[in-house]
Design a protein around this motif. Sequence first.
Motif, mmCIF file in Angstrom:
data_model
loop_
_atom_site.group_PDB
_atom_site.id
_atom_site.type_symbol
_atom_site.label_atom_id
_atom_site.label_comp_id
_atom_site.label_asym_id
_atom_site.label_seq_id
_atom_site.Cartn_x
_atom_site.Cartn_y
_atom_site.Cartn_z
ATOM 1 N N THR A 197 0.807 -1.229 0.000
ATOM 2 C CA THR A 197 0.000 0.000 0.000
ATOM 3 C C THR A 197 0.834 1.271 0.000
ATOM 4 O O THR A 197 0.404 2.297 -0.541
ATOM 5 C CB THR A 197 -0.942 0.030 1.216
ATOM 6 N N ARG A 198 2.014 1.219 0.621
ATOM 7 C CA ARG A 198 2.842 2.423 0.732
ATOM 8 C C ARG A 198 4.234 2.232 0.144
ATOM 9 O O ARG A 198 5.032 3.172 0.156
ATOM 10 C CB ARG A 198 2.976 2.841 2.198
ATOM 11 N N GLY A 199 4.541 1.048 -0.340
ATOM 12 C CA GLY A 199 5.848 0.810 -0.938
ATOM 13 C C GLY A 199 6.989 0.770 0.055
ATOM 14 O O GLY A 199 8.156 0.948 -0.319
ATOM 15 N N VAL A 200 6.685 0.517 1.338
ATOM 16 C CA VAL A 200 7.721 0.452 2.366
ATOM 17 C C VAL A 200 8.497 -0.854 2.222
ATOM 18 O O VAL A 200 7.900 -1.930 2.113
ATOM 19 C CB VAL A 200 7.102 0.548 3.779
ATOM 20 N N SER A 201 9.820 -0.764 2.224
ATOM 21 C CA SER A 201 10.652 -1.963 2.120
ATOM 22 C C SER A 201 10.345 -2.918 3.265
ATOM 23 O O SER A 201 10.268 -2.511 4.426
ATOM 24 C CB SER A 201 12.132 -1.576 2.150
ATOM 25 N N GLU A 202 10.186 -4.201 2.930
ATOM 26 C CA GLU A 202 9.893 -5.188 3.973
ATOM 27 C C GLU A 202 11.069 -5.340 4.933
ATOM 28 O O GLU A 202 10.883 -5.709 6.097
ATOM 29 C CB GLU A 202 9.531 -6.539 3.351
ATOM 30 N N VAL A 203 12.288 -5.044 4.469
ATOM 31 C CA VAL A 203 13.451 -5.129 5.344
ATOM 32 C C VAL A 203 13.350 -4.082 6.457
ATOM 33 O O VAL A 203 13.500 -4.385 7.646
ATOM 34 C CB VAL A 203 14.756 -4.938 4.546
ATOM 35 N N ILE A 204 13.086 -2.843 6.065
ATOM 36 C CA ILE A 204 12.967 -1.754 7.051
ATOM 37 C C ILE A 204 11.779 -1.997 7.970
ATOM 38 O O ILE A 204 11.875 -1.858 9.197
ATOM 39 C CB ILE A 204 12.829 -0.401 6.337
ATOM 40 N N ALA A 205 10.639 -2.376 7.381
ATOM 41 C CA ALA A 205 9.427 -2.579 8.183
ATOM 42 C C ALA A 205 9.614 -3.691 9.212
ATOM 43 O O ALA A 205 9.238 -3.540 10.376
ATOM 44 C CB ALA A 205 8.245 -2.892 7.261
ATOM 45 N N THR A 206 10.196 -4.805 8.784
ATOM 46 C CA THR A 206 10.341 -5.928 9.714
ATOM 47 C C THR A 206 11.397 -5.657 10.782
ATOM 48 O O THR A 206 11.269 -6.134 11.914
ATOM 49 C CB THR A 206 10.687 -7.225 8.953
ATOM 50 N N ILE A 207 12.435 -4.895 10.444
ATOM 51 C CA ILE A 207 13.425 -4.517 11.468
ATOM 52 C C ILE A 207 12.753 -3.674 12.547
ATOM 53 O O ILE A 207 12.967 -3.879 13.747
ATOM 54 C CB ILE A 207 14.603 -3.762 10.838
ATOM 55 N N MET A 208 11.932 -2.720 12.126
ATOM 56 C CA MET A 208 11.234 -1.881 13.093
ATOM 57 C C MET A 208 10.234 -2.707 13.916
ATOM 58 O O MET A 208 10.092 -2.509 15.130
ATOM 59 C CB MET A 208 10.495 -0.752 12.369
ATOM 60 N N LEU A 209 9.571 -3.639 13.257
ATOM 61 C CA LEU A 209 8.610 -4.484 13.961
ATOM 62 C C LEU A 209 9.300 -5.415 14.957
ATOM 63 O O LEU A 209 8.722 -5.763 15.988
ATOM 64 C CB LEU A 209 7.793 -5.306 12.956
ATOM 65 N N ASN A 210 10.539 -5.803 14.658
ATOM 66 C CA ASN A 210 11.309 -6.587 15.632
ATOM 67 C C ASN A 210 11.508 -5.795 16.918
ATOM 68 O O ASN A 210 11.335 -6.314 18.025
ATOM 69 C CB ASN A 210 12.676 -6.959 15.054
ATOM 70 N N SER A 211 11.868 -4.527 16.763
ATOM 71 C CA SER A 211 12.091 -3.681 17.938
ATOM 72 C C SER A 211 10.795 -3.453 18.711
ATOM 73 O O SER A 211 10.784 -3.469 19.950
ATOM 74 C CB SER A 211 12.683 -2.333 17.500
ATOM 75 N N ILE A 212 9.710 -3.258 17.979
ATOM 76 C CA ILE A 212 8.419 -3.047 18.636
ATOM 77 C C ILE A 212 7.989 -4.311 19.389
ATOM 78 O O ILE A 212 7.489 -4.238 20.523
ATOM 79 C CB ILE A 212 7.355 -2.640 17.605
ATOM 80 N N ALA A 213 8.187 -5.474 18.765
ATOM 81 C CA ALA A 213 7.837 -6.737 19.426
ATOM 82 C C ALA A 213 8.640 -6.923 20.712
ATOM 83 O O ALA A 213 8.100 -7.344 21.742
ATOM 84 C CB ALA A 213 8.085 -7.911 18.476
ATOM 85 N N THR A 214 9.930 -6.595 20.649
ATOM 86 C CA THR A 214 10.776 -6.702 21.842
ATOM 87 C C THR A 214 10.268 -5.791 22.954
ATOM 88 O O THR A 214 10.221 -6.186 24.130
ATOM 89 C CB THR A 214 12.232 -6.338 21.494
ATOM 90 N N ALA A 215 9.870 -4.575 22.582
ATOM 91 C CA ALA A 215 9.369 -3.624 23.575
ATOM 92 C C ALA A 215 8.045 -4.080 24.180
ATOM 93 O O ALA A 215 7.823 -3.951 25.394
ATOM 94 C CB ALA A 215 9.207 -2.245 22.930
ATOM 95 N N ILE A 216 7.165 -4.634 23.343
ATOM 96 C CA ILE A 216 5.872 -5.123 23.843
ATOM 97 C C ILE A 216 6.077 -6.259 24.838
ATOM 98 O O ILE A 216 5.467 -6.289 25.915
ATOM 99 C CB ILE A 216 4.981 -5.580 22.662
ATOM 100 N N ILE A 217 6.958 -7.201 24.475
ATOM 101 C CA ILE A 217 7.221 -8.337 25.367
ATOM 102 C C ILE A 217 7.832 -7.852 26.678
ATOM 103 O O ILE A 217 7.448 -8.307 27.765
ATOM 104 C CB ILE A 217 8.146 -9.357 24.669
ATOM 105 N N ALA A 218 8.793 -6.916 26.581
ATOM 106 C CA ALA A 218 9.446 -6.414 27.793
ATOM 107 C C ALA A 218 8.448 -5.715 28.707
ATOM 108 O O ALA A 218 8.534 -5.816 29.942
ATOM 109 C CB ALA A 218 10.577 -5.457 27.413
ATOM 110 N N TYR A 219 7.481 -5.019 28.120
ATOM 111 C CA TYR A 219 6.481 -4.303 28.924
ATOM 112 C C TYR A 219 5.505 -5.276 29.590
ATOM 113 O O TYR A 219 5.197 -5.140 30.782
ATOM 114 C CB TYR A 219 5.713 -3.328 28.044
ATOM 115 N N LEU A 220 5.036 -6.263 28.838
ATOM 116 C CA LEU A 220 4.031 -7.183 29.362
ATOM 117 C C LEU A 220 4.631 -8.272 30.240
ATOM 118 O O LEU A 220 3.935 -8.834 31.088
ATOM 119 C CB LEU A 220 3.265 -7.825 28.203
ATOM 120 N N LEU A 221 5.928 -8.568 30.040
ATOM 121 C CA LEU A 221 6.567 -9.615 30.826
ATOM 122 C C LEU A 221 7.088 -9.020 32.141
ATOM 123 O O LEU A 221 8.287 -8.989 32.411
ATOM 124 C CB LEU A 221 7.713 -10.257 30.035
#
Length: 375
Positions: free
Chosen positions: A139-163
């Motif tokens: 939809t926006r032409g965002v590179s999957e490499v950049i998007a998934t790297i950022m999502l890795n960091s977000i996932a880590t932050a979510i787990i750290a907050y909830l754990l």
Amino acid sequence: MNKLTARIDKERLLLGIAAPLLALVAAIVVTALVILATGKNPGAAFSDMLTYGSASDSQVYILNKATTYYLAGVAVAIGFRMNLFNIGVDGQYRLAAFMAAVLGGALTVPGWLAVPLIILCAMATGALWAGIAGILKVTRGVSEVIATIMLNSIATAIIAYLLQPGKLAQLDAAGTTVSTKPLRESSYFFNIDTGPAGELWGFIFIAVLVGIAYWFVLGRTRFGFDLRTVGQSESAAAASGVSVKKMIATSMVISGAVAGLIGMPTLLNDSHQFSNDFPAGIGFTGIAIALLGRNSPIGIALGALLWGWLERTTNHLEFEGYDKEILGVIQGVIVLCVVIAYEVVRRYGLKRQQQRVGAELAAQAAAPTQKQEVA
């Protein structure tokens, strides 16, 4: 032309055998030089690795490790077949394992129902997290490499907050480990008792089924053909009526769903909870294994077994006085040798095919001229 085809097929088979052999020889030579540079005897190191790796307990350990590594390799390979680099497998499987552990700890239903629910939760979480990157790309032409790297960091932050105690986790009696609520024993996946060698994780059979499904869908269905076509040429796929954007989003979702399975062997067969020492980094290992296996289900399996064997045997070398960093060096050397060897062999094979086809066509073109001269 039939003789030409037969010669090309025979040469292709020989080149297919030559590539892994060349990679193996190069990896052994370079690794031996690295060990020599540390002042150690490479012969003794290789002998120790072979002896220790063939022990029965080591074989069970290797198979258990290979189960998670294989799932990681398949998850990455699905993206590779679409010419997509899903570097977010690590975040997808860790977030999926966490959510599945939270659900499993809260379930009070019978085990025969709890286990499928936990697995489906993990797959859905992984698919959703990878789907975000897929949607951003189409939809926006965002590179999957950049998007998934950022999502890795977000996932880590979510787990750290909830754990954290008081949220979705609890502190153990010793006050040292923070984890989700343990799964009920009825929710454990079955293990195979091999005696003194230990327990073989039953999730290995799920990994085998995933491999079969991967082979069948990508190699024997219209969907798999369309997926591979988009990966090779988006313009050609679009011209044949394939929805390129739909295939990109779908492949990311499927890759994420398989990524969600990566943490299940550890959760259901071993730890039975998600804690702050849950294995991390397996998603990046999957990238190396997919490269080693050339995105083939059999090749990925061999790569996963090799990775498990290296981890088991090189960790033992540390107790024999070798440097502990030797594992990372050997793994890196093997990946580089495989990638380079396959590329060298591919280019040589392509050149040989072009030469043979050119010679055959030239011979056919010259044949009518010779007949006319004779006449």
